[in-house]
Structure formats: structure tokens, C-alpha cells
Write a protein that holds these residues in place. Structure first.
Motif, mmCIF file in Angstrom:
data_model
loop_
_atom_site.group_PDB
_atom_site.id
_atom_site.type_symbol
_atom_site.label_atom_id
_atom_site.label_comp_id
_atom_site.label_asym_id
_atom_site.label_seq_id
_atom_site.Cartn_x
_atom_site.Cartn_y
_atom_site.Cartn_z
ATOM 1 N N ALA A 1 -29.203 -23.412 -88.652
ATOM 2 C CA ALA A 1 -30.283 -23.954 -87.817
ATOM 3 C C ALA A 1 -30.212 -23.313 -86.442
ATOM 4 N N ASP A 2 -31.020 -22.291 -86.245
ATOM 5 C CA ASP A 2 -31.033 -21.557 -84.969
ATOM 6 C C ASP A 2 -32.018 -22.225 -84.025
ATOM 7 N N ASN A 3 -31.493 -22.823 -82.951
ATOM 8 C CA ASN A 3 -32.391 -23.486 -82.013
ATOM 9 C C ASN A 3 -32.564 -22.637 -80.756
ATOM 10 N N ARG B 1 -29.214 -11.775 -80.986
ATOM 11 C CA ARG B 1 -29.492 -11.321 -82.347
ATOM 12 C C ARG B 1 -29.148 -12.374 -83.404
ATOM 13 N N THR B 2 -28.900 -13.586 -82.991
ATOM 14 C CA THR B 2 -28.558 -14.640 -83.951
ATOM 15 C C THR B 2 -29.614 -14.804 -85.047
ATOM 16 N N PRO B 3 -30.921 -14.819 -84.741
ATOM 17 C CA PRO B 3 -31.924 -14.970 -85.818
ATOM 18 C C PRO B 3 -31.844 -13.852 -86.860
ATOM 19 N N GLN B 4 -31.597 -12.608 -86.420
ATOM 20 C CA GLN B 4 -31.511 -11.503 -87.365
ATOM 21 C C GLN B 4 -30.274 -11.635 -88.259
ATOM 22 N N PHE C 1 -33.122 -21.252 -90.618
ATOM 23 C CA PHE C 1 -34.190 -22.118 -90.117
ATOM 24 C C PHE C 1 -34.279 -21.893 -88.612
ATOM 25 N N ARG C 2 -35.431 -21.561 -88.121
ATOM 26 C CA ARG C 2 -35.617 -21.203 -86.718
ATOM 27 C C ARG C 2 -36.458 -22.246 -85.991
ATOM 28 N N LEU C 3 -35.961 -22.741 -84.850
ATOM 29 C CA LEU C 3 -36.738 -23.602 -83.966
ATOM 30 C C LEU C 3 -36.894 -22.908 -82.620
ATOM 31 N N GLU C 4 -37.987 -23.162 -81.949
ATOM 32 C CA GLU C 4 -38.264 -22.524 -80.671
ATOM 33 C C GLU C 4 -37.850 -23.374 -79.479
ATOM 34 N N GLU C 5 -37.205 -24.509 -79.736
ATOM 35 C CA GLU C 5 -36.721 -25.366 -78.657
ATOM 36 C C GLU C 5 -35.236 -25.604 -78.829
ATOM 37 N N LYS C 6 -34.525 -25.687 -77.691
ATOM 38 C CA LYS C 6 -33.085 -25.897 -77.738
ATOM 39 C C LYS C 6 -32.766 -27.366 -78.024
#
Length: 466
Positions: free
Chosen positions: A66-68, A73-76, A91-96
Motif C-alpha cells: 500500500a503505497d501512500n 521510485r517506490t511505486p515502480q 495499491f497506490r494512494l495519492e494521499e499520505k
């Protein structure tokens, strides 16, 4: 605080079978690893965790990264792992916010057991199976790793050790928490519990864990603790001062909500026992022993409160006025405390009526004690002091028993508690969680199903998920 959860009480826990997910490809366990700018540690963590689960875990599993809102480069790295390993998804979220990431992924997971651990893997992975086993077996609702248990082995600095123990002392003294370690990044929860509990949790950061545990414990859910071996990560990016400040604000917010009864925690109650014979027992008043204990504790505190008020009022008034005022105020306080703590009636509905009925009960008890003294005076014009005390003790015992019975049967009957929980009087527990619908797409795993509910605020977060 969210208070509009739509379901009734939880059903009895059941043992989860190997195919508990219900359909092919649905895992029993979903382990979430929340990350923020962890491009260096993410791949070794996931590979090690995946290898451990593949070798030792007897059920189907999934690992969700769960990438917040990482900016490196964490998402890649997460997407590459999801493409390489079939039981890993990203899983990518755009908020911390760690709490936001956990609530979003847990709310849309299809696995019956949900867990999470920190990316640094400070906790020994051998504790993972003991952590989730009580949830799979149906014994417990939540499970946490504890670094403060006697058999735990912990390696960390003095400052972190002091902060951790001080924080748990604050929780025990302010929120009456009984669990030993709120902040260990090693926890699990049953999905049916998460569906009901997550909409009540407001925090989206580091206090998320504590709020989840406090509400679960206050609702009477069973929390299993597992002693862990834990080694501190010297490169941790957690800002201790800011986190501690946010935690103290969260303690104040949750404590205030609990004090005023703003949360419908009774909706999370489990039936007594998972054996069908336990559910069919008749003629046994529910919660009688707990209510008796609560009534006695409230009575003792009310007596001390009355004595303090009497001493205060006596400074400026005669004994009769001081006694009457102290009795009146302590009776109101006693009714309020018994309403909330002994009989579990929350919210402001019916509070005025309850106070009026409480005063009637108080007047009946006062009449009983006064009448006993008057009867003694009639039979013995000059009774000894010991005789008066004996009569008063007997009369007060009778008045106390009568007060409890009237409170239970008249002032706070079962129908009031049912109505406070949003259930019709005498109605059985509501059915289980509502069916789920389709959810957002993620990388490297089956599409999870979202959990509906008016109190869930994750929909706006998922617009930015990819």
C-alpha cells in the motif's frame, strides 16, 4: 466520530476453512505493507515475507503493498514485484497517512483475515502464524504483536523504550486500555470485524492503530496478544515528537467521545459463545453479573461523592439542608453513572426521563430508611445508638437491592439498550455484513470488493488510486 454504521450486532465467530475466501484465487490472509518512500527496503521486505509465507503458512495468502503518496521510485518497485510474484499486488494512494492506507486496502480486501506489518520487518516473522491463528480458528477478533510482554525480546534504544512505555501508561490511565502495546506495527483483524469497526475510526495517521484497538476493546471484542522478538530499525523515518503530539490529540478526542457515549459500540457485540447450545440458553438475565459489579462500584464512588458534598455544603448551611443538597446531587450523578457504565445506555435520548425515574427510586429508598427509623422510634422511644445503626444498615441494604432491581427493570430496561443500538425491542441480532460490490483495479492480484456503508469515507480516496 462516525456513528452511523448501518449493521446490527456481529454474528458468532466461525472457524475459517482452507477455502474460506469462497471462490478460487481468494486468499485466507491478506498482509498489507504500508510504505512511503521505501524504494530501498521494499523489495527485500516483500521477497523475504513472500518466501516465509510460501514455506510456513498453510493457507492461501496475498501480500499487498500500500503505497501512500511516495515521491521516489517506490511505486515502480511495487509494480515490478506485483508483476513478478503472482501473490503480490500493489495499491497506490495519492494521499499520505498509514491509517488511510490500511483502512482503504482493508475495506476493499476480499480475504477473511487482514493483517499488516511495517516494511522494516522489525518483528520476527515466526510470530505471524501465531498472530493470525486465533482469528482463523474463530477464537479472537483482533490480534496484536506485543513488545512489552514478559516473554518478548526487544532490542531498541532507551529513548524509544521510554516513549513506548510512557504512551501505554497514558492509554491505561486515560482510556482504561488493557492491551499492552498499541504501536507495534504487527496486527491482524477479521474482515467481518473490520467492516463494522473501520467506519468508526477517524484517524488516518499513526494513531489509527490505537483508536482501532480502544474501540474494539470497549465494544467487548476479543484482542489476542502475541509476544514478539523485535529489533529497532535505526533508519526509521518516523517523526517522534510530531507523532506523539498527534497521538495525545487522538487520546483526548477518543476519550471525549467515549465519555459522552457518542459511539454505538454495542453494535459490535458478539453473542455469548460459538456453540449453538450457548445461544439457546433461556432464563438467564444477560449481563447480570457485570451489572451487579458496576452498580456496586458506582455506589461506592457515589457514597464518597456524597460525603465530600455534605462536608462542602455544611460550611454554609445547616445539617438538613446540607444533607438534602448532597443527596440530591449525588443521586443525579449516581443515575448518570449507572446509566452509562452499569446498564450501557448511550446517547442523550431519554436522559431526562431516566433522571426523573432515578429521583423517584431515590425517594423510595429514602422513604424506606426514614420509615424504618420512624418505626423504631414508635416501638422503642429511646433506642440505643447501636440499635439505630443496625436498623439503618438493614434498611440501606434493602434500599440498595430495591434500587438495583428498579434500575434494571424500570429505569434502564433492555428495550432502552436495544433502542440505543438501533435495534427493535426484543429483536434478534441482525444478519452479517452486507454483500460487497466491485472495487478498483490493482496490479498483480484479483480485484478486491469494496465494503458499502454511509460512514465509509474511502470513496474519495479511491478516485486517485491506480
Amino acid at each position: 466520530m462516525r456513528t452511523d454504521t448501518p449493521w446490527g450486532t456481529l454474528p458468532a465467530r466461525e472457524h475459517l476453512l482452507a477455502g474460506a475466501g469462497g471462490t478460487a484465487g481468494v486468499p485466507v490472509l491478506d498482509v498489507v505493507v504500508p510504505v512511503y518512500n521505501e524504494e530501498k527496503d521494499l523489495e527485500p521486505c516483500v521477497l523475504r515475507l513472500h518466501d516465509h509465507l510460501a514455506r510456513t503458512f498453510p493457507y492461501a495468502f496475498r501480500i499487498t503493498v500500500a503505497d501512500n503518496a511516495s515521491t521516489d521510485r517506490t511505486p515502480q518497485v511495487a509494480q515490478r514485484l506485483a508483476q513478478t510474484l503472482p501473490r503480490v499486488r500493489s495499491f497506490r494512494l495519492e494521499e499520505k497517512g498509514r491509517g488511510r492506507a490500511l483502512r482503504t486496502v482493508w475495506s476493499h480486501s476480499d480475504a477473511p483475515v487482514l493483517a499488516y506489518m511495517d516494511v522494516d520487518l522489525s518483528t520476527d516473522l515466526n510470530a505471524l502464524l501465531p498472530l493470525v491463528a486465533p482469528l482463523i480458528s474463530g477464537h479472537s477478533d483482533l490480534a496484536i504483536g506485543s513488545r512489552l510482554a514478559r516473554s518478548s525480546r526487544v532490542v531498541r534504544g532507551t529513548k524509544r523504550e521510554f516513549i513506548s512505555r510512557a504512551y501505554n501508561i497514558i492509554l491505561r490511565s486515560s482510556l482504561a486500555a488493557r492491551f499492552s502495546d498499541a504501536q507495534c506495527g504487527f496486527k491482524a483483524i477479521r474482515r467481518d470485524v473490520a467492516q463494522r469497526l473501520l467506519p468508526m475510526v477517524e484517524d488516518t495517521g499513526w494513531f489509527f492503530d490505537t483508536e482501532l484497538l480502544v474501540l474494539a476493546e470497549r465494544a467487548g471484542l476479543r484482542i489476542h496478544e502475541v509476544p514478539v522478538d523485535w529489533v529497532d530499525d535505526p533508519d526509521s523515518t518516523v517523526h517522534i515528537v510530531r507523532t506523539a503530539t498527534d497521538d495525545l490529540k487522538g487520546v483526548w478526542r477518543v476519550g471525549r467521545a467515549l465519555a459522552v457515549g457518542a459511539l454505538p459500540l454495542d453494535r459490535l457485540a458478539r453473542p455469548f459463545g460459538d456453540d449453538p447450545r450457548d445461544r439457546g440458553i433461556g432464563g438467564v438475565p444477560g449481563g447480570l453479573a457485570r451489572q451487579l459489579v458496576g452498580f456496586c462500584v458506582v455506589g461506592a464512588l457515589s457514597t464518597l461523592f456524597y460525603l465530600a458534598l455534605y462536608s462542602l455544603f455544611r460550611l454554609g448551611a445547616g445539617p438538613q439542608i446540607a444533607n438534602g443538597g448532597a443527596l440530591l446531587v449525588s443521586a443525579v450523578a449516581n443515575t448518570s453513572a449507572n446509566r452509562r457504565l452499569t446498564f450501557g445506555v448511550r446517547g442523550r435520548g431519554g436522559a431526562v426521563r431516566h433522571q426523573a425515574q432515578g429521583l423517584v427510586v431515590f425517594a423510595i429508598g429514602l422513604a424506606l430508611t426514614s420509615g424504618s427509623l420512624a418505626a423504631l422510634g414508635t416501638t422503642s422511644p429511646e433506642p440505643s445508638h447501636g440499635t439505630e445503626l443496625a436498623v439503618l444498615i438493614a434498611a440501606n441494604l434493602a434500599a440498595t437491592v430495591l434500587r438495583f432491581l428498579l434500575f434494571r427493570a424500570w429505569v434502564f430496561p433492555d428495550r432502552d439498550r436495544d433502542r440505543d443500538q438501533g435495534l427493535p425491542s426484543g429483536a434478534p441480532d441482525a444478519d452479517g455484513p452486507a454483500p460487497v460490490a466491485s472495487g478498483p483495479a490493482v496490479t498483480g492480484a484479483p480485484v478486491p470488493a469494496p465494503v458499502p456503508g454511509p460512514a465509509d469515507d474511502t470513496h474519495h480516496e479511491l478516485r486517485n488510486a491506480r
